[in-house]
Design an enzyme around this catalytic site. Sequence first.
Site, PDB file in Angstrom:
ATOM      1  N   CYS A 125       0.823  -1.217   0.000  1.00 21.16           N
ATOM      2  CA  CYS A 125       0.000   0.000   0.000  1.00 21.16           C
ATOM      3  C   CYS A 125       0.852   1.261   0.000  1.00 21.16           C
ATOM      4  O   CYS A 125       0.334   2.361  -0.143  1.00 21.16           O
ATOM      5  CB  CYS A 125      -0.942   0.008   1.193  1.00 21.16           C
ATOM      6  SG  CYS A 125      -1.774  -1.562   1.419  1.00 21.16           S
ATOM      7  N   HIS A 174      -9.241   3.930  -1.380  1.00 19.83           N
ATOM      8  CA  HIS A 174      -7.880   3.403  -1.206  1.00 19.83           C
ATOM      9  C   HIS A 174      -7.512   2.442  -2.333  1.00 19.83           C
ATOM     10  O   HIS A 174      -7.447   1.235  -2.144  1.00 19.83           O
ATOM     11  CB  HIS A 174      -7.785   2.728   0.166  1.00 19.83           C
ATOM     12  CG  HIS A 174      -6.422   2.209   0.515  1.00 19.83           C
ATOM     13  ND1 HIS A 174      -5.258   2.772   0.028  1.00 19.83           N
ATOM     14  CD2 HIS A 174      -6.025   1.184   1.328  1.00 19.83           C
ATOM     15  CE1 HIS A 174      -4.220   2.103   0.502  1.00 19.83           C
ATOM     16  NE2 HIS A 174      -4.656   1.132   1.291  1.00 19.83           N
TER      17      HIS A 174
END
Lengths: 132, 384
Positions: B83, B332
């Site tokens: 991420c 996200h």
Amino acid sequence: MQVPRYWREIPKRYRLEAAQCKKCLNISFPEKFSCPECGSRDFKTIKLSGKGKISTHTIIRIAPEGFNDQVPYGMGIIEMDEGPRIMAQITDCDPEKLKTGDRMIYQFRRIREDGSTGVIMYAYKFVPDVGI
Amino acid sequence: MRKLAIIGIGLIKWGELWEKSIRQIAAEAISKCLEDAGTDRIDAMTIGNMSGGLFNGQEHLSSLIPDHLGRKNIPAMRIESACASGGMAVRTACLEVASGFSDYAIAVGVEKMTDISGNEATYALATAADQDYEAFHGVTFPGLYAMMAKAHMDRYGTTRDQLSSVVIKNHYNGSLNPNAQFPFKITSDQVLKSPMVSDPLRLLDCSPITDGAAAVLITTLEEAKKLKKQPVFISGIGHASDSIALSSRKDILKLEAVELSTDKALKMAGKSIRDIDFAEVHDCFSIAEIMILEALGVVAPGEGGKASSDGLTGLNGNFPVNPSGGLKSKGHPVGATGVAQICEAVTQLRGEAGERQLKNIRTGLTQNMGGSAGSSVVHILEVI
């Protein structure tokens, strides 16, 4: 999953084999290439007792692929009496009633199957240690 | 080392973009970025992407994206750090320019996550954890952060309401962000009624699955002065890793990679955390924002929950956090997140943030992390 990827982890998954640094006595589970405490690469293999306590825990209610038939299931980090911490399922109990600090003991269990024709995977899970 | 400036940003509306492919959304963000900068020049491209392979069955984005853009010979490379891939792509583009190897480097972050089912996406995301010793046993990312939340509650008395205050604040900010995936406010009651995912984290504690892309164009401070947009100076960059498995850490409430990357970035910028006016941080779960506040040094360990519910981090607070809406409301798309954080910081520093514009700001910080904080990258941006 190819079978070698599974079997090469067997000493740790079936027997809780850990690596103890001969220099500083720190225990790594799973083993590391060099000791995270002192950098030494001289280890001896030891077998963990399988006993410890819950350091933190949760209940998995939305599972990744391969675990859908098991939800909800307990999951936690178990701090072994020898020091290392192990991520594992906590089973044979009501996961709602688990508390940090609860005593746990190792059991050899089926984890999941790799489809209908693939590897059946086994490893450690932990259950409440009721002292039997 | 040459001084660095951001001269263009490009962000598309995020969401479930069924009609578009990974190559299309990446090219759109790049195109918007170049338009914003007022130049077409790209000497090098870095692509932040966690897993084109698992999400789209597509690797080799370094060829795919320049090709689709119509600029097939641009030297491009994909950067992966779960991420934190986006933040790492920005950092790598900075290294290209700072070293003198390239004069104009573009960092694009992209993730197209809805090409597979939710179950498969949960699996793909879990590959950011230790495959053999965490994911093998059936733990998920909500599960890992839930264990951190449980430990934080046990040790510091952090409450359900304090977790909710992060979510409510970020959704309020996101309601003012037209590019957000979920641009609406939510209430404490809605958080409490959302399904439990992994105790104590509920669905509304978790950042969503998103398709999205973002891009930033970086050049030298000298070159930046020739262009039309007000440049934003990149004064600090910090980067650190930590153990991949949460269980390997002596203290799971200590985000060492976040602490170290923040310290390095502040040192490079010659600043302390007190000199920072606002931050965009990696609130992949409500508890993450609370723990990051502590790791940045904004508050002492254990005080992140109370600081959040007391309003420290709101748009009008003393240390606004995630004015964009954060990962929670903005979305996200993992590889795009770190780049979009920089886009928001630049938008705020230029004074172009509209209704969510922060007042009297000169210096912002972005913090992007991978997995359960196994990697973290921090940038410090300043108005010149």
